[in-house]
Write a protein that holds these residues in place. Structure first.
Motif: not given
Length: 306
Positions: A59-60, A94, A133
């Motif tokens: 994620h991210g 995210s 996030e």
């Protein structure tokens, strides 16, 4: 049928894959790169889903794929027609937890932890508290005071972000607590050595801004405790201000108790020092004339060792 296929290829030829695509965790295919508004549906989309591009980034995080590599895969599959840029960047999907959500969760958990002993109006961030996030599906899971921190108007808390039962992120946050805590205060001015009674103490609430530095919101004995120093009316009682009363005084006749081999032996004796419950003091065995050490158990009772 042939006309529909040709029209489909014409539509595909007019489409272009985006330069950047947000992808969910797991395996990524060419189908994941095609925007919904480009009209690729049904069996044709399923064919594109057979062209794998590896794992999605965390994620991210980002991963860049060469456009030349994607075009080569398309040609090999026999499914040409989509325009491909020089590169496509994959971005791991995210979730987010806003500042307001973090502060509301901290307030709710601290209030639940301390119950009626704490009246918490709100929690404010000290400094810049940003949106977190996090992996999709993650949420605030636990809150506790940070190691070494105490409940005060300004303190540190640890916030754990969980996905199911798995810890995915922990943060130490500086926060300001607005509210009041339950305290016990003196009802009048009291001298050092005073033994507290129920009428000497009352419970009330006091703003967290006004609490003594050594205050801890936890239960401790007050009644029958002795003041270590004089206190004015309205002083907040702390464990450090109190001590147990002396229940054995020097020169008092006492009973000595010896536990050995499952038996309890008793003898007469005399205290050679003052003592509180649990304290070791010197005592004199009246029968043998020997001086020994013993632990104060109750008024007039001292347990000795062989």
């Amino acid at each position: 049928m042939m006309i529909s296929f040709i029209l489909g290829l014409t539509v595909l030829a007019a489409n272009t894959l985006p330069n950047q695509v947000v992808v969910q965790a797991g395996d990524v295919t060419v189908a994941d790169l095609i925007p919904d508004d480009q009209g690729v549906r049904g069996a044709l989309l399923r064919q594109y889903s057979t062209i794998g591009l590896g794992k999605a980034p965390d994620h991210g995080k980002k991963r860049r794929i060469s456009g030349r590599y994607i075009r080569r895969l398309l040609r090999a599959s026999g499914l040409p027609g989509i325009r491909v840029p020089d590169a496509v960047t994959l971005v791991g999907a995210s979730g987010s937890i806003t500042e307001a959500q973090q502060l509301a969760f901290i307030k709710r958990k601290l209030q639940a932890q301390f119950g009626t002993r704490l009246k918490l109006e709100r929690v404010e961030a000290v400094g810049d508290l940003q949106t977190l996030e996090v992996p999709p599906g993650s949420r605030p899971g636990r809150v506790r005071l940070a190691p070494g921190a105490r409940l005060a108007a300004r303190t540190s808390v640890r916030l754990d972000i969980m996905k199911g039962k798995r810890l995915v992120k922990k943060r130490i946050l500086q926060v300001r607590l607005v509210g009041s805590a339950q305290v016990r205060v003196t009802t009048e001015a009291l001298d050092r050595g005073h033994r507290l009674t129920r009428t000497d103490v009352q419970e009330t609430y006091r703003s967290l801004d006004l609490l003594p530095r050594r205050f801890r919101l936890r239960p401790f004995a007050v009644h029958d405790q002795v003041l270590r120093r004089s206190l004015p009316q309205g002083a907040v009682l702390l464990p450090s201000l109190l001590q147990p009363p002396v229940i054995v005084h020097r020169g008092d006749p006492i009973q000595l108790e010896l536990r050995q081999a499952g038996m309890i032996l008793r003898a007469r004796g005399k205290a050679l020092a003052n003592g509180i419950v649990g304290q070791q003091i010197a005592v004199l065995n009246a029968g043998s004339g020997k001086r020994v050490q013993g632990r104060v158990k109750a008024p007039g009772l001292v347990e000795v060792t062989p």
